[in-house]
Each structure stands twice: as C-alpha cells, then as structure tokens.
Design a protein around this motif. Structure first.
Motif, mmCIF file in Angstrom:
data_model
loop_
_atom_site.group_PDB
_atom_site.id
_atom_site.type_symbol
_atom_site.label_atom_id
_atom_site.label_comp_id
_atom_site.label_asym_id
_atom_site.label_seq_id
_atom_site.Cartn_x
_atom_site.Cartn_y
_atom_site.Cartn_z
ATOM 1 N N PHE A 176 0.808 -1.210 0.000
ATOM 2 C CA PHE A 176 0.000 0.000 0.000
ATOM 3 C C PHE A 176 0.848 1.269 0.000
ATOM 4 N N SER A 177 2.159 1.110 -0.110
ATOM 5 C CA SER A 177 3.017 2.299 -0.137
ATOM 6 C C SER A 177 3.052 2.938 -1.518
ATOM 7 N N PHE A 178 2.504 2.238 -2.513
ATOM 8 C CA PHE A 178 2.383 2.796 -3.861
ATOM 9 C C PHE A 178 0.954 3.252 -4.096
ATOM 10 N N ASN A 179 0.813 4.234 -4.945
ATOM 11 C CA ASN A 179 -0.505 4.726 -5.332
ATOM 12 C C ASN A 179 -0.616 4.640 -6.854
ATOM 13 N N PRO A 180 -1.394 3.679 -7.351
ATOM 14 C CA PRO A 180 -2.299 2.765 -6.651
ATOM 15 C C PRO A 180 -1.544 1.635 -5.957
ATOM 16 N N PRO A 181 -2.209 0.946 -5.022
ATOM 17 C CA PRO A 181 -1.560 -0.184 -4.349
ATOM 18 C C PRO A 181 -1.327 -1.335 -5.313
ATOM 19 N N HIS A 182 -0.339 -2.173 -4.972
ATOM 20 C CA HIS A 182 0.025 -3.295 -5.842
ATOM 21 C C HIS A 182 -0.077 -4.618 -5.089
ATOM 22 N N LEU A 183 -0.626 -5.607 -5.772
ATOM 23 C CA LEU A 183 -0.597 -6.969 -5.267
ATOM 24 C C LEU A 183 0.804 -7.524 -5.474
ATOM 25 N N VAL A 184 1.413 -7.990 -4.389
ATOM 26 C CA VAL A 184 2.764 -8.558 -4.457
ATOM 27 C C VAL A 184 2.702 -10.067 -4.637
ATOM 28 N N ARG A 185 1.772 -10.692 -3.898
ATOM 29 C CA ARG A 185 1.598 -12.143 -3.987
ATOM 30 C C ARG A 185 0.157 -12.490 -3.662
ATOM 31 N N PRO A 186 -0.527 -13.207 -4.543
ATOM 32 C CA PRO A 186 -1.868 -13.670 -4.200
ATOM 33 C C PRO A 186 -1.786 -14.750 -3.127
ATOM 34 N N GLY A 187 -2.850 -14.862 -2.339
ATOM 35 C CA GLY A 187 -2.834 -15.849 -1.271
ATOM 36 C C GLY A 187 -4.198 -16.045 -0.655
ATOM 37 N N ARG A 188 -4.211 -16.241 0.668
ATOM 38 C CA ARG A 188 -5.426 -16.658 1.345
ATOM 39 C C ARG A 188 -6.528 -15.599 1.355
ATOM 40 N N PHE A 189 -6.172 -14.317 1.341
ATOM 41 C CA PHE A 189 -7.172 -13.256 1.253
ATOM 42 C C PHE A 189 -7.475 -13.062 -0.225
ATOM 43 N N SER A 190 -8.713 -13.250 -0.609
ATOM 44 C CA SER A 190 -9.035 -13.324 -2.029
ATOM 45 C C SER A 190 -8.773 -12.008 -2.760
ATOM 46 N N THR A 191 -8.294 -12.147 -3.984
ATOM 47 C CA THR A 191 -8.056 -10.978 -4.824
ATOM 48 C C THR A 191 -9.364 -10.261 -5.123
ATOM 49 N N LEU A 201 -6.500 -1.348 -7.232
ATOM 50 C CA LEU A 201 -5.419 -2.299 -6.977
ATOM 51 C C LEU A 201 -4.850 -2.863 -8.273
ATOM 52 N N VAL A 202 -3.520 -2.813 -8.408
ATOM 53 C CA VAL A 202 -2.839 -3.376 -9.564
ATOM 54 C C VAL A 202 -2.525 -4.834 -9.257
ATOM 55 N N THR A 203 -3.067 -5.740 -10.048
ATOM 56 C CA THR A 203 -2.886 -7.165 -9.786
ATOM 57 C C THR A 203 -1.864 -7.823 -10.701
ATOM 58 N N ASP A 204 -1.306 -7.063 -11.625
ATOM 59 C CA ASP A 204 -0.262 -7.576 -12.516
ATOM 60 C C ASP A 204 1.038 -7.664 -11.714
ATOM 61 N N LEU A 205 1.503 -8.881 -11.423
ATOM 62 C CA LEU A 205 2.674 -9.047 -10.574
ATOM 63 C C LEU A 205 3.939 -8.500 -11.215
ATOM 64 N N SER A 206 4.015 -8.512 -12.529
ATOM 65 C CA SER A 206 5.189 -7.951 -13.205
ATOM 66 C C SER A 206 5.246 -6.438 -13.031
ATOM 67 N N ALA A 207 4.081 -5.810 -12.890
ATOM 68 C CA ALA A 207 4.047 -4.359 -12.670
ATOM 69 C C ALA A 207 4.661 -4.010 -11.328
ATOM 70 N N TYR A 208 4.450 -4.882 -10.332
ATOM 71 C CA TYR A 208 5.053 -4.616 -9.019
ATOM 72 C C TYR A 208 6.571 -4.700 -9.109
ATOM 73 N N THR A 213 11.577 -2.059 -8.330
ATOM 74 C CA THR A 213 12.928 -1.893 -8.855
ATOM 75 C C THR A 213 13.243 -0.415 -9.065
ATOM 76 N N LYS A 214 12.283 0.332 -9.546
ATOM 77 C CA LYS A 214 12.490 1.770 -9.738
ATOM 78 C C LYS A 214 12.742 2.459 -8.411
ATOM 79 N N ARG A 215 12.029 2.042 -7.365
ATOM 80 C CA ARG A 215 12.216 2.665 -6.045
ATOM 81 C C ARG A 215 13.560 2.291 -5.435
ATOM 82 N N MET A 216 13.914 0.996 -5.485
ATOM 83 C CA MET A 216 15.071 0.502 -4.743
ATOM 84 C C MET A 216 16.366 0.497 -5.560
ATOM 85 N N GLY A 217 16.256 0.776 -6.862
ATOM 86 C CA GLY A 217 17.458 0.806 -7.669
ATOM 87 C C GLY A 217 17.862 -0.581 -8.144
ATOM 88 N N ASN A 218 19.127 -0.829 -8.193
ATOM 89 C CA ASN A 218 19.654 -2.068 -8.768
ATOM 90 C C ASN A 218 19.553 -3.196 -7.750
#
Length: 221
Positions: A176-191, A201-208, A213-218
């Motif tokens: 939730f630190s991104f706007n919009p929030p991003h799904l990092v891993r699907p799991g027990r709480f339903s998407t 909510l962005v559910t494309d895992l490649s988008a996360y 990577t842009k935030r944390m660099g290399n």
C-alpha cells in the motif's frame, strides 16, 4: 521468551506456513536468518505484531484505513506493506533491506503468532532456502532447510490443505506504499475481495517488480 531475548532464532508454524523468526530488535538474529536462508535477492523480513491495533505504531497508515479495515486485512491472512512509522525505523536496517517500508503480519492462532504476541514484535519470513518456496512451506521443508541452524524448532504438525483456499495457501501480500496499491503475492485473502475494497489495486505481478525496482534501484528480485 528468554531465547528471543538472547538473539535466538526459532522455526515454527503460522496458520499458513512454516516460518523462521527472531526478535525484531536483534541485529544478530536477523543477520542469522538471512544467512540461514542464503538470501541474496531483495526480500525484507516481515514484522510480526501482536494485535491489529499495534499496526499504526510501526506503519504510517493513511487515515482512510479504518481500524476495522486493518483488522480485516491482517486477520484475513494478508501481509500489508506501508511506509515505516518512526518506531519501525529503530529496528535493524537489514530487516527491511534498506526499504522505507515495513510489511505487517498478524493472523491466526499458531505457535509463531502466540509467541510473537506474548514477546513483542518479531522479524519473520518463510522457513526455506531462498528461492525454493512454493505456495506453502511445509513442516518437512522447514526442518530440512533451516531446522539444523535454528535454536529451536516447534513441530506443529503438517499444515492442512484447505480446499476453500484454492491453490494459494500462503498469506496474501499487498503493498500500500504505492498509489495505486500493488498486489505482491496472491494468497489466502481473495483478490476479488481486495478489488472490492481497493478498486485501483494493480494485480499484474510484473508491474510490481517494475515499481519496486524503480524505487530501490539495482536490486535482484
């Protein structure tokens, strides 16, 4: 409790996984966990808290998140990632691998949860060699991978397969630190439920992967 106070590392089950944890204030315990897991990729440890009410102590949670919503997410087996509150900046930097965020864990009655609840905040992750986990780390994998390196292994038996959970047995992770929030891993709480609560909510895992990577660099993901 004495073990955790003395920088000990424990392998124990949560509701969704077998995990490994130590005191969140223990720099040596956290360093041991990274070494035990042979972790070289970007994978911060999660902060285990005793109650959803503790979430705002460690995370800078926007005011639009009601206490009831936070409880639904956490107790619904979701790890929620927010920017750190000042209290979380006091934990060893390695716990979050230099990220400005912290992931919060607080769900289920299990040995890991109960110890963390009674002790105080713990730093945790799955009990497996980095890169070998699936949707659930079993008792056998936890013991085989990390058991020999831990100070204590709590055998809670096998974690039963829940047919209602579908193919995902581990906890859901949402950043939730991104706007919009991003799904990092699907799991027990339903998407589906997440999308109803957070329509953007962005559910494309490649988008996360792109935004982190842009935030944390290399970094290696």
């Amino acid at each position: 409790m004495r073990l955790l106070k003395n920088d000990g590392v424990i392998v124990a089950p949560s509701v969704t996984n077998y995990g490994v944890f130590c005191s969140a204030t223990s720099a040596s315990g956290i360093a041991r966990i990274f070494k035990m897991k042979e972790r070289t990729k970007f994978g911060p440890l999660t902060l285990g808290i005793g109650h959803p009410d503790d979430a705002r102590t460690y995370a800078d949670i926007p005011p639009e998140f009601s206490d009831e919503l936070i409880a639904e997410l956490l107790l619904g087996k979701t790890t929620t990632v927010f920017f750190k509150a000042p209290a979380a900046t006091l934990f060893p930097e390695q716990m979050t691998m230099g990220a400005p965020t912290v992931g919060l864990f607080c769900h289920g009655m299990s040995p890991m949860y109960e110890i963390g609840r009674d002790f105080g905040p713990i730093a945790l992750t799955s009990s497996n060699i980095s890169g070998t986990g699936g949707h659930q780390v079993t008792r056998e994998q936890a013991i085989n991978d990390l058991g020999q390196h831990a100070d204590l292994v709590i055998d809670g038996g096998p974690i039963g397969w829940d047919e209602t959970a579908g193919p995902f047995q581990s906890n859901t992770v949402v950043d939730f630190s991104f706007n919009p929030p991003h799904l990092v891993r699907p799991g027990r709480f339903s998407t589906e439920r997440l999308k109803s609560l957070f329509p953007t909510l962005v559910t494309d895992l490649s988008a996360y992967k792109d935004v982190i990577t842009k935030r944390m660099g290399n970094i290696r993901l």
